[in-house]
Design a protein around this motif. Sequence first.
Motif, PDB file in Angstrom:
ATOM      1  N   PRO A  30       0.810  -1.226   0.000  1.00  0.00           N
ATOM      2  CA  PRO A  30       0.000   0.000   0.000  1.00  0.00           C
ATOM      3  C   PRO A  30       0.844   1.279   0.000  1.00  0.00           C
ATOM      4  O   PRO A  30       0.454   2.274  -0.594  1.00  0.00           O
ATOM      5  CB  PRO A  30      -0.840  -0.099   1.265  1.00  0.00           C
ATOM      6  CG  PRO A  30      -0.302  -1.231   2.053  1.00  0.00           C
ATOM      7  CD  PRO A  30       0.591  -2.040   1.167  1.00  0.00           C
ATOM      8  N   ASN A  31       2.010   1.239   0.663  1.00  0.00           N
ATOM      9  CA  ASN A  31       2.839   2.447   0.759  1.00  0.00           C
ATOM     10  C   ASN A  31       4.300   2.223   0.394  1.00  0.00           C
ATOM     11  O   ASN A  31       5.059   3.190   0.355  1.00  0.00           O
ATOM     12  CB  ASN A  31       2.775   3.004   2.188  1.00  0.00           C
ATOM     13  CG  ASN A  31       1.372   3.366   2.591  1.00  0.00           C
ATOM     14  OD1 ASN A  31       0.666   4.052   1.860  1.00  0.00           O
ATOM     15  ND2 ASN A  31       0.940   2.896   3.749  1.00  0.00           N
ATOM     16  N   THR A  32       4.704   0.979   0.191  1.00  0.00           N
ATOM     17  CA  THR A  32       6.106   0.681  -0.096  1.00  0.00           C
ATOM     18  C   THR A  32       6.215  -0.429  -1.134  1.00  0.00           C
ATOM     19  O   THR A  32       5.244  -1.099  -1.461  1.00  0.00           O
ATOM     20  CB  THR A  32       6.859   0.212   1.169  1.00  0.00           C
ATOM     21  OG1 THR A  32       6.242  -0.991   1.647  1.00  0.00           O
ATOM     22  CG2 THR A  32       6.865   1.259   2.264  1.00  0.00           C
ATOM     23  N   TRP A  33       7.433  -0.614  -1.600  1.00  0.00           N
ATOM     24  CA  TRP A  33       7.775  -1.713  -2.499  1.00  0.00           C
ATOM     25  C   TRP A  33       8.679  -2.662  -1.729  1.00  0.00           C
ATOM     26  O   TRP A  33       9.556  -2.222  -0.982  1.00  0.00           O
ATOM     27  CB  TRP A  33       8.507  -1.182  -3.727  1.00  0.00           C
ATOM     28  CG  TRP A  33       7.617  -0.352  -4.594  1.00  0.00           C
ATOM     29  CD1 TRP A  33       7.321   0.968  -4.424  1.00  0.00           C
ATOM     30  CD2 TRP A  33       6.894  -0.794  -5.731  1.00  0.00           C
ATOM     31  NE1 TRP A  33       6.452   1.374  -5.396  1.00  0.00           N
ATOM     32  CE2 TRP A  33       6.174   0.318  -6.221  1.00  0.00           C
ATOM     33  CE3 TRP A  33       6.791  -2.005  -6.396  1.00  0.00           C
ATOM     34  CZ2 TRP A  33       5.364   0.235  -7.338  1.00  0.00           C
ATOM     35  CZ3 TRP A  33       5.985  -2.084  -7.511  1.00  0.00           C
ATOM     36  CH2 TRP A  33       5.281  -0.980  -7.969  1.00  0.00           C
ATOM     37  N   HIS A  34       8.485  -3.958  -1.901  1.00  0.00           N
ATOM     38  CA  HIS A  34       9.303  -4.951  -1.229  1.00  0.00           C
ATOM     39  C   HIS A  34       9.973  -5.816  -2.287  1.00  0.00           C
ATOM     40  O   HIS A  34       9.323  -6.278  -3.222  1.00  0.00           O
ATOM     41  CB  HIS A  34       8.445  -5.823  -0.306  1.00  0.00           C
ATOM     42  CG  HIS A  34       9.238  -6.807   0.480  1.00  0.00           C
ATOM     43  ND1 HIS A  34       9.355  -8.127   0.145  1.00  0.00           N
ATOM     44  CD2 HIS A  34       9.993  -6.637   1.593  1.00  0.00           C
ATOM     45  CE1 HIS A  34      10.131  -8.736   1.022  1.00  0.00           C
ATOM     46  NE2 HIS A  34      10.534  -7.855   1.907  1.00  0.00           N
ATOM     47  N   VAL A  35      11.285  -6.020  -2.137  1.00  0.00           N
ATOM     48  CA  VAL A  35      12.033  -6.906  -3.010  1.00  0.00           C
ATOM     49  C   VAL A  35      12.611  -8.009  -2.144  1.00  0.00           C
ATOM     50  O   VAL A  35      13.174  -7.737  -1.081  1.00  0.00           O
ATOM     51  CB  VAL A  35      13.181  -6.155  -3.738  1.00  0.00           C
ATOM     52  CG1 VAL A  35      13.975  -7.102  -4.621  1.00  0.00           C
ATOM     53  CG2 VAL A  35      12.624  -5.002  -4.559  1.00  0.00           C
ATOM     54  N   GLU A  52      14.211  -6.439   1.275  1.00  0.00           N
ATOM     55  CA  GLU A  52      14.324  -5.006   1.574  1.00  0.00           C
ATOM     56  C   GLU A  52      13.057  -4.297   1.151  1.00  0.00           C
ATOM     57  O   GLU A  52      12.390  -4.724   0.206  1.00  0.00           O
ATOM     58  CB  GLU A  52      15.506  -4.382   0.826  1.00  0.00           C
ATOM     59  CG  GLU A  52      16.853  -4.827   1.327  1.00  0.00           C
ATOM     60  CD  GLU A  52      17.985  -4.014   0.726  1.00  0.00           C
ATOM     61  OE1 GLU A  52      17.808  -2.802   0.516  1.00  0.00           O
ATOM     62  OE2 GLU A  52      19.029  -4.606   0.459  1.00  0.00           O
ATOM     63  N   GLN A  53      12.743  -3.195   1.840  1.00  0.00           N
ATOM     64  CA  GLN A  53      11.604  -2.357   1.494  1.00  0.00           C
ATOM     65  C   GLN A  53      12.088  -1.014   0.976  1.00  0.00           C
ATOM     66  O   GLN A  53      13.108  -0.495   1.448  1.00  0.00           O
ATOM     67  CB  GLN A  53      10.712  -2.133   2.702  1.00  0.00           C
ATOM     68  CG  GLN A  53       9.919  -3.343   3.080  1.00  0.00           C
ATOM     69  CD  GLN A  53       8.890  -3.032   4.161  1.00  0.00           C
ATOM     70  OE1 GLN A  53       8.954  -2.010   4.824  1.00  0.00           O
ATOM     71  NE2 GLN A  53       7.948  -3.937   4.324  1.00  0.00           N
ATOM     72  N   PHE A  54      11.326  -0.450   0.032  1.00  0.00           N
ATOM     73  CA  PHE A  54      11.693   0.818  -0.594  1.00  0.00           C
ATOM     74  C   PHE A  54      10.461   1.702  -0.724  1.00  0.00           C
ATOM     75  O   PHE A  54       9.365   1.210  -0.988  1.00  0.00           O
ATOM     76  CB  PHE A  54      12.273   0.578  -1.994  1.00  0.00           C
ATOM     77  CG  PHE A  54      13.467  -0.329  -1.993  1.00  0.00           C
ATOM     78  CD1 PHE A  54      14.734   0.168  -1.790  1.00  0.00           C
ATOM     79  CD2 PHE A  54      13.304  -1.695  -2.191  1.00  0.00           C
ATOM     80  CE1 PHE A  54      15.842  -0.673  -1.782  1.00  0.00           C
ATOM     81  CE2 PHE A  54      14.399  -2.548  -2.190  1.00  0.00           C
ATOM     82  CZ  PHE A  54      15.665  -2.034  -1.979  1.00  0.00           C
ATOM     83  N   ASP A  55      10.663   2.993  -0.596  1.00  0.00           N
ATOM     84  CA  ASP A  55       9.585   3.955  -0.829  1.00  0.00           C
ATOM     85  C   ASP A  55       9.440   4.266  -2.311  1.00  0.00           C
ATOM     86  O   ASP A  55       8.385   4.719  -2.749  1.00  0.00           O
ATOM     87  CB  ASP A  55       9.848   5.262  -0.074  1.00  0.00           C
ATOM     88  CG  ASP A  55       9.789   5.065   1.425  1.00  0.00           C
ATOM     89  OD1 ASP A  55       9.014   4.207   1.883  1.00  0.00           O
ATOM     90  OD2 ASP A  55      10.526   5.770   2.136  1.00  0.00           O
ATOM     91  N   ASP A  56      10.491   4.033  -3.095  1.00  0.00           N
ATOM     92  CA  ASP A  56      10.549   4.433  -4.495  1.00  0.00           C
ATOM     93  C   ASP A  56      10.557   3.202  -5.411  1.00  0.00           C
ATOM     94  O   ASP A  56      11.409   2.323  -5.254  1.00  0.00           O
ATOM     95  CB  ASP A  56      11.819   5.268  -4.696  1.00  0.00           C
ATOM     96  CG  ASP A  56      11.939   5.814  -6.088  1.00  0.00           C
ATOM     97  OD1 ASP A  56      12.484   5.099  -6.956  1.00  0.00           O
ATOM     98  OD2 ASP A  56      11.497   6.949  -6.317  1.00  0.00           O
ATOM     99  N   GLU A  57       9.647   3.162  -6.377  1.00  0.00           N
ATOM    100  CA  GLU A  57       9.570   2.021  -7.298  1.00  0.00           C
ATOM    101  C   GLU A  57      10.845   1.866  -8.123  1.00  0.00           C
ATOM    102  O   GLU A  57      11.318   0.745  -8.334  1.00  0.00           O
ATOM    103  CB  GLU A  57       8.370   2.177  -8.233  1.00  0.00           C
ATOM    104  CG  GLU A  57       8.249   1.047  -9.230  1.00  0.00           C
ATOM    105  CD  GLU A  57       7.095   1.206 -10.208  1.00  0.00           C
ATOM    106  OE1 GLU A  57       6.937   0.311 -11.052  1.00  0.00           O
ATOM    107  OE2 GLU A  57       6.363   2.221 -10.130  1.00  0.00           O
TER     108      GLU A  57
END
Length: 76
Positions: A30-35, A52-57
């Motif tokens: 919903p608010n972040t991207w997870h790789v 890892e989680q990221f705010d930016d796609e």
Amino acid sequence: MSWTEVRRDDRIVEWERSDGNATIRLRRGPNTWHVRFDRLHQSPEGRGYEGEQFDDEDVARDTVEAWKKEYDVGQE
């Protein structure tokens, strides 16, 4: 080794390494991207996991590409 896209839907894209022993997944939350990288116990390199989680796609997708190179067989 190469990576093949094996899943794509509105939230998840997943790639599998050509030996079938590892996957990389990009998931939109919903608010972040997870790789995440996941390697099976049966792999000659042994079990492995990283996430890892990221705010930016764009940064998340750059991480996917970097991990494809880093976790390619023979590159570790």
